[in-house]
Design a protein around this motif. Structure first.
Motif, PDB file in Angstrom:
ATOM      1  N   ASN A  33      -8.037  -4.952  14.618  1.00 49.15           N
ATOM      2  CA  ASN A  33      -8.229  -4.019  13.680  1.00 49.15           C
ATOM      3  C   ASN A  33      -9.883  -3.608  13.783  1.00 49.15           C
ATOM      4  OD1 ASN A  33      -5.658  -4.553  13.043  1.00 49.15           O
ATOM      5  ND2 ASN A  33      -6.107  -5.293  10.897  1.00 49.15           N
TER       6      ASN A  33
ATOM      7  N   MET B 184     -15.921   5.016   3.467  1.00 51.26           N
ATOM      8  CA  MET B 184     -16.229   3.598   3.005  1.00 51.26           C
ATOM      9  C   MET B 184     -17.782   2.913   3.340  1.00 51.26           C
ATOM     10  SD  MET B 184     -13.141   2.669   1.977  1.00 51.26           S
ATOM     11  CE  MET B 184     -12.846   1.007   2.196  1.00 51.26           C
TER      12      MET B 184
ATOM     13  N   PHE C 163      -7.159   7.437   3.960  1.00 51.95           N
ATOM     14  CA  PHE C 163      -7.088   7.133   5.536  1.00 51.95           C
ATOM     15  C   PHE C 163      -6.098   7.773   6.456  1.00 51.95           C
ATOM     16  CE2 PHE C 163     -10.190   3.647   6.367  1.00 51.95           C
ATOM     17  CZ  PHE C 163     -10.490   3.111   5.051  1.00 51.95           C
TER      18      PHE C 163
ATOM     19  N   GLU D  89      -5.194  -1.412  14.196  1.00 49.65           N
ATOM     20  CA  GLU D  89      -5.664  -0.533  13.099  1.00 49.65           C
ATOM     21  C   GLU D  89      -6.659  -0.201  13.665  1.00 49.65           C
ATOM     22  OE1 GLU D  89      -6.298  -2.148   9.165  1.00 49.65           O
ATOM     23  OE2 GLU D  89      -4.413  -3.360   9.185  1.00 49.65           O
TER      24      GLU D  89
ATOM     25  N   TYR E  89     -13.082  -0.892  12.889  1.00 49.39           N
ATOM     26  CA  TYR E  89     -13.368   0.280  12.033  1.00 49.39           C
ATOM     27  C   TYR E  89     -14.645   0.602  12.315  1.00 49.39           C
ATOM     28  CZ  TYR E  89      -8.952  -0.074   9.325  1.00 49.39           C
ATOM     29  OH  TYR E  89      -7.691   0.105   9.145  1.00 49.39           O
TER      30      TYR E  89
ATOM     31  N   TRP F 241      -4.676   3.725  11.742  1.00 51.09           N
ATOM     32  CA  TRP F 241      -4.727   3.207  10.247  1.00 51.09           C
ATOM     33  C   TRP F 241      -5.246   4.611   9.362  1.00 51.09           C
ATOM     34  CZ3 TRP F 241      -2.532  -0.332   7.701  1.00 51.09           C
ATOM     35  CH2 TRP F 241      -2.541  -0.213   6.269  1.00 51.09           C
TER      36      TRP F 241
ATOM     37  N   ASN G  78      -9.550  -8.698  11.939  1.00 51.48           N
ATOM     38  CA  ASN G  78     -10.495  -7.777  11.764  1.00 51.48           C
ATOM     39  C   ASN G  78     -11.856  -8.224  12.606  1.00 51.48           C
ATOM     40  OD1 ASN G  78     -10.383  -9.587   9.469  1.00 51.48           O
ATOM     41  ND2 ASN G  78     -12.782  -8.962   9.381  1.00 51.48           N
TER      42      ASN G  78
ATOM     43  N   HIS H  52       0.975  -9.367   4.876  1.00 47.62           N
ATOM     44  CA  HIS H  52      -0.412  -8.355   4.764  1.00 47.62           C
ATOM     45  C   HIS H  52      -0.861  -8.522   3.291  1.00 47.62           C
ATOM     46  CE1 HIS H  52      -2.056  -4.550   6.624  1.00 47.62           C
ATOM     47  NE2 HIS H  52      -2.908  -4.705   5.395  1.00 47.62           N
ATOM     48  N   TRP H  53      -1.108  -9.777   2.986  1.00 53.13           N
ATOM     49  CA  TRP H  53      -1.796  -9.992   1.728  1.00 53.13           C
ATOM     50  C   TRP H  53      -1.154 -10.240   0.309  1.00 53.13           C
ATOM     51  CZ3 TRP H  53      -6.601  -6.016   2.327  1.00 53.13           C
ATOM     52  CH2 TRP H  53      -7.360  -6.008   3.487  1.00 53.13           C
TER      53      TRP H  53
ATOM     54  N   TRP I 249     -18.840   2.874   6.059  1.00 50.58           N
ATOM     55  CA  TRP I 249     -18.969   2.239   7.477  1.00 50.58           C
ATOM     56  C   TRP I 249     -19.357   3.350   8.666  1.00 50.58           C
ATOM     57  CZ3 TRP I 249     -13.192   0.643   6.802  1.00 50.58           C
ATOM     58  CH2 TRP I 249     -13.121  -0.323   5.853  1.00 50.58           C
TER      59      TRP I 249
ATOM     60  N   ASN J  96      -2.073 -10.487   8.915  1.00 53.77           N
ATOM     61  CA  ASN J  96      -2.881  -9.546   8.864  1.00 53.77           C
ATOM     62  C   ASN J  96      -4.435 -10.086   8.427  1.00 53.77           C
ATOM     63  OD1 ASN J  96      -3.795  -6.558   9.233  1.00 53.77           O
ATOM     64  ND2 ASN J  96      -4.279  -6.877   7.322  1.00 53.77           N
ATOM     65  N   GLU J  97      -5.399 -10.187   9.233  1.00 57.33           N
ATOM     66  CA  GLU J  97      -6.870 -10.304   8.982  1.00 57.33           C
ATOM     67  C   GLU J  97      -7.003 -11.768   8.066  1.00 57.33           C
ATOM     68  OE1 GLU J  97      -8.351  -6.641   7.498  1.00 57.33           O
ATOM     69  OE2 GLU J  97      -8.344  -5.722   9.199  1.00 57.33           O
TER      70      GLU J  97
ATOM     71  N   GLU K 270      -5.634   1.932  -1.279  1.00 56.42           N
ATOM     72  CA  GLU K 270      -6.622   1.267  -0.672  1.00 56.42           C
ATOM     73  C   GLU K 270      -7.238   0.171  -1.622  1.00 56.42           C
ATOM     74  OE1 GLU K 270      -7.368   1.089   2.267  1.00 56.42           O
ATOM     75  OE2 GLU K 270      -9.071  -0.253   1.944  1.00 56.42           O
ATOM     76  N   TRP K 271      -6.282  -0.814  -1.718  1.00 57.05           N
ATOM     77  CA  TRP K 271      -6.665  -2.329  -2.501  1.00 57.05           C
ATOM     78  C   TRP K 271      -7.550  -1.983  -3.660  1.00 57.05           C
ATOM     79  CZ3 TRP K 271      -2.910  -4.911  -0.771  1.00 57.05           C
ATOM     80  CH2 TRP K 271      -2.549  -4.783   0.607  1.00 57.05           C
TER      81      TRP K 271
ATOM     82  N   GLN L  45       0.867  -1.106   0.005  1.00 53.80           N
ATOM     83  CA  GLN L  45       0.071   0.122   0.090  1.00 53.80           C
ATOM     84  C   GLN L  45       0.831   1.460   0.071  1.00 53.80           C
ATOM     85  OE1 GLN L  45      -2.807  -1.496   3.288  1.00 53.80           O
ATOM     86  NE2 GLN L  45      -3.965  -0.361   2.290  1.00 53.80           N
TER      87      GLN L  45
HETATM   88  C1  LIG Z   1     -13.407  -4.089   7.680  1.00 56.86           C
HETATM   89  O1  LIG Z   1     -12.111  -3.401   7.546  1.00 56.86           O
HETATM   90  C2  LIG Z   1     -11.198  -4.151   7.582  1.00 56.86           C
HETATM   91  O2  LIG Z   1     -10.944  -4.335   9.293  1.00 56.86           O
HETATM   92  C3  LIG Z   1      -9.898  -3.397   7.314  1.00 56.86           C
HETATM   93  C4  LIG Z   1      -9.584  -2.225   7.041  1.00 56.86           C
HETATM   94  N1  LIG Z   1      -8.338  -1.984   6.688  1.00 56.86           N
HETATM   95  C5  LIG Z   1      -7.840  -3.374   6.531  1.00 56.86           C
HETATM   96  N2  LIG Z   1      -8.747  -4.096   7.236  1.00 56.86           N
HETATM   97  C6  LIG Z   1      -6.266  -3.581   5.912  1.00 56.86           C
HETATM   98  O3  LIG Z   1      -5.736  -4.222   6.991  1.00 56.86           O
HETATM   99  C7  LIG Z   1      -5.658  -2.629   5.751  1.00 56.86           C
HETATM  100  O4  LIG Z   1      -4.936  -2.994   4.719  1.00 56.86           O
HETATM  101  C8  LIG Z   1      -6.780  -1.653   4.876  1.00 56.86           C
HETATM  102  O5  LIG Z   1      -6.093  -0.561   4.303  1.00 56.86           O
HETATM  103  C9  LIG Z   1      -7.695  -0.962   5.966  1.00 56.86           C
HETATM  104  C10 LIG Z   1      -8.603   0.078   5.488  1.00 56.86           C
HETATM  105  O6  LIG Z   1      -9.425  -0.374   4.702  1.00 56.86           O
END
Ligand SMILES: CO[C@H](O)c1c[n+]2c([nH]1)[C@H](O)[C@@H](O)[C@H](O)[C@H]2CO
Length: 453
Positions: free
Chosen positions: A298, A329, A421, A358, A300, A405, A228, A128-129, A331, A172-173, A412-413, A27
């Protein structure tokens, strides 16, 4: 309370509390193939037309690969005492296994040494992906060999950086890796296959256990898992909505934490996946038990959940709370959910050490005026969530740090650069950095309540 008044109430966090910011390799770094690095699945995904908004790629991103010294100085100017980043596996092992690329190791060693010189604690995420493309060609996370690939990669980094990095995160997640990459297909590698996704999730858990074991063998003492987490609140007290919220809670919040802490999957997984859920043996399930030394949370937002048989595979869908503020987003802004999820971990998993790894928000930022960027909504989000974290501390949660974060506006993917962010603006043309008001606010909060560097 003025915008500049920091968030935390009178009681400060415990000594040694980490005040950080978080990023990830693909990223922010750019230069994905520089100095012998191999391609990752995100390099291929982003270069596949239609996969990323505006066909944006991580080819330049924040140009952190060239500007890392400047960015460490920026972290120091914010008063951070910690920084969470990830290592690009394909910089270290261009083919995913075998030959080590010394230039890749050198990049991260220089970054870590610069952080330590500034009194900034590095928190290293191993994955991280951004899986090496060469491993995806061999089956990727669906391959039975993937946990071994990951443990070998982790061991190389433990041996290279274990004398100076104390906080490690394996994955990560894993939920987003699984759901985004193999169930819904909106993230690399873009598959939509429920049975494959269940096998990928199992292999990710095996990989976490294997990398944790190889870390122990190398004397690494603090290895965590970043997940997450999202409270699932039923839209009504009807049994249908209550059950739907419980299923989505199992699907999102417990799919990975229950196995690592208890050596079992939530019972709802069989209901959700039906015949696509593999028949795991008792020994296969027990082998997943690898309690992390800390949980990286993480957070949000939360979801308000209504039963909906057409919303597969869970039979539940989110209900937008139109009267509540939302981020770019879409959210919901719901700081109480952070307190709730931290207290939930405390009660369910035996009060393990936790870092908020995060927390942050994307909003449509105004243009800077006279060197100032007034991102009021992000500042308010940060203040309300720092307060929520403080409420969890008062409830006895073993919370040890907070990582915003993100440090920088970044890739942002599948949204590319359309969602920002950062506490720090990155100019889309010249990549110049500009600390936003939210960054100034965070700096003031750290000065007032932090342990300082
Ligand atoms: C539902 O949101 C997730 O927990 C989540 C949100 N995010 C993430 N995971 C990722 O770990 C980051 O790479 C993203 O940039 C960041 C913002 O979207």
């Amino acid at each position: 309370m003025s915008e500049r008044t920091p968030a935390m109430p009178t009681d400060s966090p415990p000594n040694g509390f980490l005040w950080g910011a978080a990023t990830s390799a693909y990223q922010i770094e750019g230069s994905p193939l520089a100095d012998g690095a191999g391609p990752s699945i995100w390099h291929r995904f982003a270069h596949t037309p239609g996969r990323v908004l505006n066909d944006d790629t991580g080819d330049i991103a924040c140009d952190h690969y060239s500007r890392w010294r400047e960015d460490v100085a920026l972290m120091a100017s914010l008063g951070l005492n910690a920084y969470r980043f990830s290592v690009a596996w394909a910089r270290i092992l261009p083919e995913g296994t075998g030959r080590v690329n010394q230039a890749g190791l050198d990049f991260y060693r220089h970054l870590v040494d610069a952080l330590l010189e500034q009194g900034i604690e590095p928190m290293l995420t191993l994955y991280h992906w951004d899986l090496p493309e060469a491993l995806d060609a061999r089956g990727g996370w669906a391959s039975d060999a993937s946990p071994g690939w990951f443990a070998d990669y982790a061991q190389i980094l433990y041996r290279a950086l274990g004398d100076r990095v104390r906080l490690w995160i394996t994955l990560n997640e894993p939920w987003v890796i699984t759901a985004g990459g193999y169930l819904y297909g909106d993230l690399a590698p873009g598959h939509c296959n429920p049975r494959e996704s269940a096998i990928v999730a199992h292999n990710l858990l095996r990989a976490h256990a294997a990398a944790s074991a190889s870390g122990r063998a190398e004397g690494i003492e603090r290895i965590g898992l970043a997940v997450n987490l999202e409270p699932q609140d039923p839209a009504s007290d009807s049994p249908e909505d209550q059950d739907a919220a419980a299923r989505r809670d199992a699907f999102i919040n417990r799919w990975f934490l229950d196995p690592v802490f208890f050596g079992r999957y939530p019972a709802q997984m069989q209901t959700i996946f039906g015949t696509d859920w593999p028949d795991f043996s008792a020994s296969e399930l027990d082998a997943l038990r690898a309690p992390p030394d800390f949980v990286g949370v993480n957070y949000y937002s939360r979801s308000v959940v209504r039963a909906d048989p057409t919303a597969q595979p869970v039979g539940a869908r989110r209900v937008r709370q139109d009267t509540r503020p939302h981020t770019a987003m879409d959210w919901e802004v719901h700081p109480q959910g952070l307190t709730d999820i931290l207290v939930w971990i405390q009660g369910r998993y035996g009060n393990p050490p936790v870092y908020i790894t995060e927390n942050g928000a994307a909003f449509e930022d105004p243009q800077p005026v006279a060197g100032r960027l007034r991102d009021r909504e992000r500042l308010a989000y940060l203040r309300s969530h720092l307060r929520a974290a403080s409420r969890a501390l008062r409830r006895g949660v073993d919370l040890r740090g907070y990582f915003a974060w993100s440090l920088l506006d970044n890739f942002e993917w599948s949204y590319g650069y359309a969602k920002r962010f950062g506490l720090v603006r990155v100019d889309p043309v010249d990549r110049q950095r500009l600390i936003k008001d939210s960054g100034r606010f965070y700096r003031d909060a750290i000065r007032r309540y932090g342990g300082g560097r």
